[in-house]
Design an enzyme around this catalytic site. Structure first.
Site, PDB file in Angstrom:
ATOM      1  N   HIS A 209       0.808  -1.229   0.000  1.00 14.75           N
ATOM      2  CA  HIS A 209       0.000   0.000   0.000  1.00 14.75           C
ATOM      3  C   HIS A 209       0.834   1.269   0.000  1.00 14.75           C
ATOM      4  O   HIS A 209       0.289   2.365  -0.024  1.00 14.75           O
ATOM      5  CB  HIS A 209      -0.928   0.022   1.223  1.00 14.75           C
ATOM      6  CG  HIS A 209      -0.203   0.344   2.506  1.00 14.75           C
ATOM      7  ND1 HIS A 209       0.444  -0.610   3.240  1.00 14.75           N
ATOM      8  CD2 HIS A 209      -0.008   1.520   3.153  1.00 14.75           C
ATOM      9  CE1 HIS A 209       0.995  -0.044   4.293  1.00 14.75           C
ATOM     10  NE2 HIS A 209       0.751   1.257   4.263  1.00 14.75           N
TER      11      HIS A 209
HETATM   12  C1  UD1 Z   1      -0.586   6.013   6.588  1.00  7.95           C
HETATM   13  C2  UD1 Z   1       0.804   6.435   7.071  1.00  7.95           C
HETATM   14  C3  UD1 Z   1       1.766   5.272   6.948  1.00  7.95           C
HETATM   15  C4  UD1 Z   1       1.234   4.008   7.597  1.00  7.95           C
HETATM   16  C5  UD1 Z   1      -0.148   3.709   7.060  1.00  7.95           C
HETATM   17  C6  UD1 Z   1      -0.728   2.516   7.770  1.00  7.95           C
HETATM   18  C7  UD1 Z   1       1.283   8.831   6.603  1.00  7.95           C
HETATM   19  C8  UD1 Z   1       2.072   9.772   5.794  1.00  7.95           C
HETATM   20  N1  UD1 Z   1       1.357   7.524   6.262  1.00  7.95           N
HETATM   21  O1  UD1 Z   1      -0.515   5.743   5.191  1.00  7.95           O
HETATM   22  O2  UD1 Z   1       2.979   5.620   7.594  1.00  7.95           O
HETATM   23  O3  UD1 Z   1       2.099   2.925   7.314  1.00  7.95           O
HETATM   24  O4  UD1 Z   1      -0.987   4.855   7.296  1.00  7.95           O
HETATM   25  O5  UD1 Z   1      -1.804   1.954   7.066  1.00  7.95           O
HETATM   26  O6  UD1 Z   1       0.639   9.240   7.542  1.00  7.95           O
HETATM   27  N2  UD1 Z   1      -8.318   6.066   3.317  1.00  7.95           N
HETATM   28  C9  UD1 Z   1      -9.597   5.555   3.300  1.00  7.95           C
HETATM   29  N3  UD1 Z   1     -10.074   4.986   4.453  1.00  7.95           N
HETATM   30  C10 UD1 Z   1      -9.336   4.908   5.583  1.00  7.95           C
HETATM   31  C11 UD1 Z   1      -8.024   5.407   5.569  1.00  7.95           C
HETATM   32  C12 UD1 Z   1      -7.525   5.987   4.423  1.00  7.95           C
HETATM   33  O7  UD1 Z   1     -10.299   5.598   2.303  1.00  7.95           O
HETATM   34  O8  UD1 Z   1      -9.843   4.404   6.605  1.00  7.95           O
HETATM   35  C13 UD1 Z   1      -7.792   6.751   2.127  1.00  7.95           C
HETATM   36  C14 UD1 Z   1      -7.488   8.206   2.456  1.00  7.95           C
HETATM   37  O9  UD1 Z   1      -8.608   9.029   2.310  1.00  7.95           O
HETATM   38  C15 UD1 Z   1      -6.385   8.513   1.464  1.00  7.95           C
HETATM   39  C16 UD1 Z   1      -5.675   7.177   1.292  1.00  7.95           C
HETATM   40  O10 UD1 Z   1      -6.555   6.169   1.762  1.00  7.95           O
HETATM   41  O11 UD1 Z   1      -6.916   8.920   0.243  1.00  7.95           O
HETATM   42  C17 UD1 Z   1      -4.354   7.126   2.033  1.00  7.95           C
HETATM   43  O12 UD1 Z   1      -4.571   7.303   3.430  1.00  7.95           O
HETATM   44  P1  UD1 Z   1      -3.522   8.134   4.315  1.00  7.95           P
HETATM   45  O13 UD1 Z   1      -4.013   8.164   5.714  1.00  7.95           O
HETATM   46  O14 UD1 Z   1      -3.191   9.421   3.660  1.00  7.95           O
HETATM   47  O15 UD1 Z   1      -2.163   7.309   4.238  1.00  7.95           O
HETATM   48  P2  UD1 Z   1      -1.856   5.741   4.316  1.00  7.95           P
HETATM   49  O16 UD1 Z   1      -1.454   5.268   2.970  1.00  7.95           O
HETATM   50  O17 UD1 Z   1      -2.944   5.019   5.005  1.00  7.95           O
END
Ligand code: UD1
Length: 363
Positions: A209
């Site tokens: 991911h």
């Molecule tokens: C984040 C952390 C990463 C960690 C990971 C664990 C940062 C920079 N990165 O990455 O260090 O390893 O979490 O999983 O903080 N989204 C959803 N539903 C959710 C969560 C996220 O749809 O419940 C979507 C968000 O809206 C976004 C994307 O997924 O568009 C990425 O989510 P984001 O929290 O930005 O970063 P992660 O890739 O989860």
């Protein structure tokens, strides 16, 4: 009894907070703040329920957007919480945007910060997590490192004072929740139409991911083609970040050997890791969990996150290329059961005892 405010936001932080909160609440008042960074129920609620994490006192509901937008919105919302709660200490985990926002906010309000999982350096400022880690470490008063290599990194940055080697709270959690995870029958985990017999056939476990692998569809398809050619099914829980790309690739290539599932809770995940033939991942947490379980891991990243795991082929880096991933998977691993670089499962006890001592002295 001090007032300790803990900020969490993403899956790995819920796991570490669960392990530490249980011990810390025996001595201190904890105010738990969830930034809302992970919000889907299978990315957040399931962790709170399974791991008996107390309900958050605040949920800021902040997620998505660019890194700057997310971090900025969190900074503003957290300032209000800190002003209201006036904590004696802020406790943070890991390297997410929630970690960085809380650290910056606290230091500007002169609230001391304690950072758990401190000192890891991946030597890549392209990685958003590396930036978050470095900045958080440099504004923290107390730094808790999981491994010796992290302590050495802190020393290089003149941060030895206030830094402690305590072991890995993820290892504490892994040992503590093993028994509960093993009550789950393996074949009940994959509740989908496509239902391989995991216990009979054996299986590989994939997670992928990270921005580094998912921003480029070619890299993701190489990883999936490697998985498609393995000798047993591959279980792949898909993160919301790259769900639409995975669906697109599945439509194009109709992979038959890969079992795509929604994100899994912690117990299901450690259950799957423990019995997997091998693990392929780009997650820092899963690399360690595979190591704890003695299961060989191939990490698809171009930097070493956890040097202590890179022994006896137990964890090897691969480029996002089918041939390289398959070559690394074909190597045999050697496991020395006496080699315990992540401690003995008492990291949280050590953290609590250092916190107690420091808070009594006055940080
Ligand atoms: C984040 C952390 C990463 C960690 C990971 C664990 C940062 C920079 N990165 O990455 O260090 O390893 O979490 O999983 O903080 N989204 C959803 N539903 C959710 C969560 C996220 O749809 O419940 C979507 C968000 O809206 C976004 C994307 O997924 O568009 C990425 O989510 P984001 O929290 O930005 O970063 P992660 O890739 O989860």
């Amino acid at each position: 009894m001090a007032r300790i405010l803990t900020v969490v936001g993403a899956r790995p932080q819920f796991i570490k907070a669960a392990a530490l909160s249980r011990k810390m609440r025996l001595y201190h008042n904890e105010i738990l703040v969830h930034t809302g960074q992970h919000y889907d129920s299978n990315m957040s609620d399931v962790f709170f329920q399974e791991l008996d994490i107390p309900k958050a006192d605040y949920n800021l509901g902040i997620s998505g957007g660019s890194h700057a937008q997310m971090t900025g919105r969190m900074l503003m919302a957290l300032e209000h919480v800190f002003d209201t709660e006036k904590p004696d200490l802020l406790l943070l985990f890991g390297d997410t945007n929630s970690t960085l926002a809380a650290a910056l906010c606290a230091v500007k309000l002169h609230i001391p910060v304690a950072h758990v999982e401190s000192g890891n350096r991946f030597r890549s400022l392209q990685s958003p997590e590396e930036v978050n880690r470095i900045l958080t470490d440099h504004v923290s008063k107390l730094r808790f490192a999981c491994v010796e290599s992290a302590m050495r990194e802190l020393e290089k940055e003149n941060l030895s004072g206030g830094s402690y080697l305590v072991g890995d709270p993820m290892y504490d959690a892994f040992l503590y929740y093993q028994a509960k995870a093993h009550m789950i029958p393996l074949d009940s985990l994959i509740n989908l139409a496509q239902k391989p017999n995991l216990s009979a056939q054996g299986y590989y476990y994939l997670t992928c991911h990270r921005q580094e692998n998912t921003d480029d569809l070619c890299k993701l398809s190489e990883i999936l083609f490697a998985m498609e050619s393995l000798d047993a099914p591959v279980v792949y829980p898909v993160h919301p970040r790259n769900k639409s790309d995975v669906l697109e690739l599945q439509k194009r290539h109709n992979f038959k050997n890969i079992v795509f599932t929604p994100p899994l809770g912690y117990l299901a995940s450690i259950r799957l890791v423990t019995d997997a033939k091998k693990v392929v991942t780009d997650s820092g947490g899963l690399q360690r969990e595979a190591f704890f379980a003695g299961v060989q891991c191939v990490t698809v990243l171009d930097f070493i996150a956890w040097p202590e795991t890179m022994v006896g082929n137990r964890n090897q880096l691969a480029r996002p290329l089918k041939a390289d991933i398959l070559r690394k998977l074909s190597h045999k691993q050697e496991v020395d059961p006496d080699y315990l670089p992540f401690g003995t499962g008492h990291a949280c006890d050590q953290i609590v005892s250092i916190l107690n001592e420091q808070l009594t002295k006055g940080i």
